[in-house]
Scaffold this active site. Structure first.
Site, short mmCIF file in Angstrom:
data_model
loop_
_atom_site.label_atom_id
_atom_site.label_comp_id
_atom_site.label_asym_id
_atom_site.label_seq_id
_atom_site.Cartn_x
_atom_site.Cartn_y
_atom_site.Cartn_z
N SER A 40 -12.64 -9.78 2.80
CA SER A 40 -11.38 -9.61 2.08
C SER A 40 -10.76 -8.01 2.05
CB SER A 40 -11.58 -10.09 0.71
OG SER A 40 -10.42 -9.95 -0.06
N ARG B 170 0.81 -1.18 -0.03
CA ARG B 170 0.02 0.03 -0.05
C ARG B 170 0.76 1.17 0.01
NH1 ARG B 170 -2.66 -4.19 1.93
NH2 ARG B 170 -4.94 -4.42 1.95
N ASP C 251 -3.82 -15.10 7.58
CA ASP C 251 -2.44 -15.70 7.04
C ASP C 251 -1.68 -16.48 7.96
OD1 ASP C 251 -3.06 -14.35 4.42
OD2 ASP C 251 -1.93 -12.78 5.07
N ARG D 108 -4.22 -24.10 1.54
CA ARG D 108 -3.54 -24.54 2.98
C ARG D 108 -4.07 -25.46 3.83
NH1 ARG D 108 -1.62 -18.10 3.32
NH2 ARG D 108 0.20 -18.18 2.03
N ARG E 240 -5.58 -18.45 -9.10
CA ARG E 240 -6.38 -17.77 -7.89
C ARG E 240 -7.67 -17.09 -8.46
NH1 ARG E 240 -2.54 -15.40 -3.48
NH2 ARG E 240 -4.29 -15.45 -2.49
C1 S3P Z 1 -4.00 -9.10 2.17
C2 S3P Z 1 -5.31 -9.63 2.38
C3 S3P Z 1 -5.51 -11.10 2.83
C4 S3P Z 1 -4.26 -11.66 3.21
C5 S3P Z 1 -3.30 -11.26 2.22
C6 S3P Z 1 -2.90 -10.01 2.08
C7 S3P Z 1 -3.81 -7.83 2.11
O1 S3P Z 1 -6.09 -11.64 1.68
O2 S3P Z 1 -4.66 -13.01 3.05
O3 S3P Z 1 -1.86 -12.24 2.39
O4 S3P Z 1 -2.69 -7.17 2.08
O5 S3P Z 1 -5.00 -7.15 1.56
P1 S3P Z 1 -7.76 -11.42 1.33
O6 S3P Z 1 -8.06 -10.03 1.66
O7 S3P Z 1 -7.93 -12.22 0.20
O8 S3P Z 1 -8.41 -12.02 2.70
#
Ligand code: S3P
Length: 438
Positions: free
Chosen positions: A170, A29, A319, A350, A125
């Site tokens: 998410s 970000r 994670d 996983r 994915r």
């Molecule tokens: C993340 C959000 C998560 C996480 C990923 C990093 C992010 O995924 O699993 O490693 O930086 O926004 P999801 O938003 O798909 O859950």
């Protein structure tokens, strides 16, 4: 082709003071928002993992001048919200789902088209979760077979604000919609079914762009201002610290201090779950870094107990389950996780890959569509396939500390995507870990 393999001998205790790598989510970000800001931003503590390097390369291809990273320092000459240039080739985002999903939100609002691709894992994915809401805003995006990449984004379409209720918690989808919302006409609101990491919201505000949160709803207004360049420090990644939190918990006589780790409430599920299992984790030297809470985490070994993981903690530790499954394998009794079907669409499946690996070490595991039940007991040595998943590889390196014999983990190259210094930090803490392969 020879793979990078780890070989871990049982051992410990783990002691000392460690600084783990910078936070991956915050690093992505920081690069994205600095590129969109007006002026020169300086980022320190940036994760120099391959995923973040992929985001940096993408912005270079989009015409942004970026210096570094050198020792975690990156200087970005922001081009403003409307200054990105058409890239000359498809953007290859490697293993990084975060890069692809966040960039999908940003790029669908640009006056030019783009194509996004990735490695074998990323190309499997799901991307419709991000394409569908963006289409509701007016974007034109095509996904490939079964909704997977490549993403073909047709630019130059005006976007409209939406109110979008996320079907799953998410942060990637939320962030993609908010990034598109910066360019949309009117207000864009994302409603979360459960809290997911809120780094995008915090950082947008840090760059001076107004973001409103009311309960589960997060709103931005398109064209509400410019992002202003900042100096930003990235805290250490709790998701990387997680392997050491579990390692020190399960190896008798251990005491580790992990310095200046991000402890954002939307990320700290690992700490809360381990504490429910009986872990000794203290938080010291609490402070703030660039709008994010950080603290030293001091972890001592403990007798862990199996628990049923509270469903509300699942998105807050999404994670960290590979590491938590290893904690469960070393705990007394059974640990049950349900409501975590999202784990099947991470860098690997996983649930399946961890269940297979734990079973190979003699652990009693039951697999559900949305979780695992793991009964703690003695671990044998053995050979594990990480499935090319960085967090699975590191989790089994931790398991090796408590096994009766050597644990060999195959295909660990992707540890470099999120935690390039893992092997050095692990050895510093007391792991007997050797690496073979290129
Ligand atoms: C993340 C959000 C998560 C996480 C990923 C990093 C992010 O995924 O699993 O490693 O930086 O926004 P999801 O938003 O798909 O859950």
């Amino acid at each position: 082709m020879a793979t990078v393999d780890y070989s871990v001998r049982p051992g410990g205790p783990l002691t000392g003071t460690l600084r783990v790598a910078g936070d991956k989510s915050i690093s992505h970000r920081a690069v994205i928002l600095s590129a969109l800001a007006v002026g020169r931003s300086e980022i320190t503590g940036l994760l120099e993992g391959e995923d973040v390097l992929g985001t940096i390369a993408a912005f270079r291809a989009l015409g942004v001048a970026i210096e570094g990273p050198v020792d975690g320092r990156l200087v970005v000459e922001g081009v403003g919200l409307h200054g990105l240039k058409v890239p000359q080739a498809p953007l290859d985002l490697g293993n990084s789902g975060t890069s692809m999903r966040l960039l999908a939100g940003l790029l669908c609002a640009q006056p030019f088209g783009t194509r996004l691709v990735g490695d074998e894992s990323l190309m499997r994915r799901p991307m419709e979760r991000v394409a569908a809401p963006l289409r509701l805003m007016g974007a034109v995006i095509e996904t490939g077979d079964r909704g997977c990449p490549p993403l073909h984004i047709v630019g130059g379409r005006p976007l409209q604000g939406v109110v979008y209720r996320l079907p799953v918690a998410s942060a990637q989808v939320k962030s993609a919609i908010l990034l598109a919302g910066l360019y949309a006409q009117g207000h864009t609101t994302v409603i979360e079914p459960a809290p997911s990491r809120d780094h995008s919201e915090r950082m947008l505000a840090g760059f001076g762009y107004p973001v409103r949160r009311e309960g589960a709803a997060i709103t931005v207004e398109g064209g509400a201002g410019a992002l202003q360049a900042v100096r930003l420090a990235v805290p250490s990644d709790l998701s990387s610290a997680a392997f050491f939190l579990v390692a020190a918990s399960i190896v008798p006589g251990s005491c580790l201090r992990l310095v200046q780790v991000g402890v954002n409430p939307t990320r700290r599920g690992i700490i809360d779950i381990l504490r429910l299992m009986g872990a000794h984790i203290d938080q010291e030297n609490e402070t703030w870094v660039s709008g994010e809470p950080v603290a030293d985490l001091v972890v001592r070994s403990a007798d862990l107990q199996g628990i049923t993981i509270p469903p509300e903690l699942v998105p807050l530790a999404i994670d960290e389950f590979p590491a938590l499954f290893v904690a469960a394998a070393c705990a007394r009794g059974t640990t049950v996780l349900r409501g975590a079907e999202e784990l099947r669409v991470k860098e690997s499946d996983r649930l399946a890959v961890m269940a297979r690996g734990l079973a190979a070490l003699g652990v009693a595991v039951q697999e559900f569509p949305d979780g695992l039940a793991i009964t703690g007991g003695p671990l044998a040595g053995g050979v594990i396939d990480s499935g090319g998943d960085h967090r699975v590889a590191m989790a089994f390196a931790v398991a090796g500390l408590r096994a009766a014999g050597t644990v060999v983990i195959r295909d660990c190259r992707n540890v470099a995507t999120s935690f390039p210094g893992f092997v050095d930090r692990a050895r510093e803490a007391g792991f007997a870990l050797t690496v073979t392969g290129p």
